[in-house]
Design a protein around this motif. Structure first.
Motif, PDB file in Angstrom:
ATOM      1  N   GLY A   1       0.812  -1.208   0.000  1.00  0.00           N
ATOM      2  CA  GLY A   1       0.000   0.000   0.000  1.00  0.00           C
ATOM      3  C   GLY A   1       0.847   1.261   0.000  1.00  0.00           C
ATOM      4  N   LEU A   2       0.344   2.319  -0.630  1.00  0.00           N
ATOM      5  CA  LEU A   2       1.060   3.592  -0.688  1.00  0.00           C
ATOM      6  C   LEU A   2       1.264   4.181   0.702  1.00  0.00           C
ATOM      7  N   VAL A   3       0.240   4.106   1.551  1.00  0.00           N
ATOM      8  CA  VAL A   3       0.350   4.669   2.898  1.00  0.00           C
ATOM      9  C   VAL A   3       1.469   3.977   3.678  1.00  0.00           C
ATOM     10  N   ALA A   4       1.534   2.656   3.585  1.00  0.00           N
ATOM     11  CA  ALA A   4       2.571   1.906   4.301  1.00  0.00           C
ATOM     12  C   ALA A   4       3.956   2.283   3.786  1.00  0.00           C
ATOM     13  N   ARG A   5       4.075   2.504   2.484  1.00  0.00           N
ATOM     14  CA  ARG A   5       5.372   2.877   1.914  1.00  0.00           C
ATOM     15  C   ARG A   5       5.796   4.276   2.363  1.00  0.00           C
ATOM     16  N   VAL A   6       4.851   5.197   2.387  1.00  0.00           N
ATOM     17  CA  VAL A   6       5.167   6.552   2.852  1.00  0.00           C
ATOM     18  C   VAL A   6       5.587   6.527   4.325  1.00  0.00           C
ATOM     19  N   LEU A   7       4.903   5.734   5.134  1.00  0.00           N
ATOM     20  CA  LEU A   7       5.270   5.612   6.547  1.00  0.00           C
ATOM     21  C   LEU A   7       6.680   5.051   6.699  1.00  0.00           C
ATOM     22  N   LYS A   8       7.036   4.094   5.853  1.00  0.00           N
ATOM     23  CA  LYS A   8       8.393   3.528   5.889  1.00  0.00           C
ATOM     24  C   LYS A   8       9.419   4.596   5.515  1.00  0.00           C
ATOM     25  N   LEU A   9       9.119   5.394   4.488  1.00  0.00           N
ATOM     26  CA  LEU A   9      10.029   6.468   4.089  1.00  0.00           C
ATOM     27  C   LEU A   9      10.147   7.533   5.188  1.00  0.00           C
TER      28      LEU A   9
ATOM     29  N   LEU B   1      13.526   8.753   6.932  1.00  0.00           N
ATOM     30  CA  LEU B   1      13.860  10.178   6.958  1.00  0.00           C
ATOM     31  C   LEU B   1      14.140  10.643   8.383  1.00  0.00           C
ATOM     32  N   THR B   2      13.313  10.238   9.324  1.00  0.00           N
ATOM     33  CA  THR B   2      13.535  10.594  10.720  1.00  0.00           C
ATOM     34  C   THR B   2      14.898  10.090  11.190  1.00  0.00           C
ATOM     35  N   GLY B   3      15.223   8.859  10.814  1.00  0.00           N
ATOM     36  CA  GLY B   3      16.523   8.307  11.163  1.00  0.00           C
ATOM     37  C   GLY B   3      17.667   9.089  10.539  1.00  0.00           C
ATOM     38  N   ASN B   4      17.507   9.517   9.284  1.00  0.00           N
ATOM     39  CA  ASN B   4      18.539  10.313   8.617  1.00  0.00           C
ATOM     40  C   ASN B   4      18.787  11.628   9.348  1.00  0.00           C
ATOM     41  N   ILE B   5      17.706  12.291   9.761  1.00  0.00           N
ATOM     42  CA  ILE B   5      17.848  13.572  10.467  1.00  0.00           C
ATOM     43  C   ILE B   5      18.526  13.362  11.819  1.00  0.00           C
ATOM     44  N   LEU B   6      18.089  12.353  12.565  1.00  0.00           N
ATOM     45  CA  LEU B   6      18.688  12.082  13.874  1.00  0.00           C
ATOM     46  C   LEU B   6      20.162  11.710  13.741  1.00  0.00           C
ATOM     47  N   SER B   7      20.504  10.929  12.703  1.00  0.00           N
ATOM     48  CA  SER B   7      21.891  10.551  12.470  1.00  0.00           C
ATOM     49  C   SER B   7      22.748  11.770  12.156  1.00  0.00           C
ATOM     50  N   MET B   8      22.224  12.683  11.339  1.00  0.00           N
ATOM     51  CA  MET B   8      22.949  13.904  11.017  1.00  0.00           C
ATOM     52  C   MET B   8      23.195  14.733  12.272  1.00  0.00           C
ATOM     53  N   LEU B   9      22.156  14.932  13.069  1.00  0.00           N
ATOM     54  CA  LEU B   9      22.288  15.746  14.280  1.00  0.00           C
ATOM     55  C   LEU B   9      23.271  15.101  15.262  1.00  0.00           C
TER      56      LEU B   9
ATOM     57  N   THR C   1       8.238  13.788  11.562  1.00  0.00           N
ATOM     58  CA  THR C   1       8.372  14.098  10.143  1.00  0.00           C
ATOM     59  C   THR C   1       7.109  13.639   9.424  1.00  0.00           C
ATOM     60  N   GLU C   2       6.713  14.409   8.415  1.00  0.00           N
ATOM     61  CA  GLU C   2       5.562  14.041   7.589  1.00  0.00           C
ATOM     62  C   GLU C   2       5.881  14.385   6.139  1.00  0.00           C
ATOM     63  N   ILE C   3       5.928  13.377   5.282  1.00  0.00           N
ATOM     64  CA  ILE C   3       6.140  13.603   3.856  1.00  0.00           C
ATOM     65  C   ILE C   3       4.836  14.116   3.253  1.00  0.00           C
ATOM     66  N   THR C   4       4.913  15.293   2.609  1.00  0.00           N
ATOM     67  CA  THR C   4       3.707  15.935   2.066  1.00  0.00           C
ATOM     68  C   THR C   4       3.613  15.813   0.548  1.00  0.00           C
ATOM     69  N   ALA C   5       4.726  15.510  -0.127  1.00  0.00           N
ATOM     70  CA  ALA C   5       4.725  15.314  -1.580  1.00  0.00           C
ATOM     71  C   ALA C   5       5.973  14.529  -1.951  1.00  0.00           C
TER      72      ALA C   5
END
Length: 222
Positions: A136-144, A148-156, A169-173
């Motif tokens: 499902g698209l919703v499940a894929r967006v949640l995985k992304l 993304l949250t992990g990428n930001i935390l890793s950078m910080l 984080t919320e992917i809007t597009a």
């Protein structure tokens, strides 16, 4: 939370997006081998830490984005005997055209901040297989969003800033995924817009291969 120093250095040398790994090699060739901050390798192999020197194409020109201690490391390059080098088979002399220094206050926000993330590489072999299992698209967006949250935390974490509360984080597009190759390895990349409750600086990289232009962050100003 903390202040994050960044420095954008744009040279007068035109460059194509695909030449950024070559730019990285060209600049490394001007420095001593033990200057790990530029090549992100150690004696035992790859340095698994956030890259503090990132190679960019800005306004069609070769550029560096220096982050945290990477700002101080710019002096190592400026002290090189010469900035004549080879980008692939192209002989160039790197001349600084523009420098933009910033001190960005990384802080939690009550009102979400909107960002664009370009040429993001969210998936490695492991999470690509997990991603493919999600139908499902919703499940894929949640995985992304989780990645993304992990990428930001890793950078910080990589720049010594720790988040005191829940990072949202919320992917809007998002664009469709595109196939690319990096060092002969097939990868998938996409562009996204997302909202988050933390303030981040422009032009830093997030995710895989952020040191060579993938996952470039831009704040969207209304």
């Amino acid at each position: 939370m903390g202040e994050l120093r960044t420095l954008q250095v744009r040279f007068d040398t035109p460059i194509a997006r695909w030449e950024l790994p070559l730019l990285r090699g060209a600049i490394i060739s001007l420095l001593s081998r033990d200057n790990t901050i530029y090549h992100n390798h150690e004696a035992g192999g790859l340095r698994y830490a956030y890259p503090l020197i990132q190679y960019r194409q800005i306004d069609g020109k070769a550029a560096l984005v220096c982050v945290a201690d990477g700002v101080d490391a710019l002096g190592d390059l400026l002290q090189a005997e010469s900035l004549e080098t080879m980008i692939g088979k192209r002989h160039v002399t790197l001349r600084i055209e523009h420098i933009d220094a910033d001190r960005h206050e990384v802080e939690m926000r009550d009102v979400p901040v909107i960002y664009q993330l370009s040429d993001w590489l969210p998936l490695n072999d492991k999470n690509y297989k997990l991603f493919e299992r999600e139908r499902g698209l919703v499940a894929r967006v949640l995985k992304l969003q989780q990645i993304l949250t992990g990428n930001i935390l890793s950078m910080l974490k990589g720049v010594g800033i720790f988040v005191p509360s829940l990072l949202e984080t919320e992917i809007t597009a998002m664009t469709p995924m595109r196939s690319v190759k990096y060092k002969g390895v097939p990868l998938v990349t996409l562009d996204i817009q997302f909202a988050t409750n933390v303030s981040l600086p422009d032009q830093i990289g997030l995710g895989r291969h952020a040191s060579v232009g993938f996952g470039t962050l831009t704040r969207i100003r209304n």
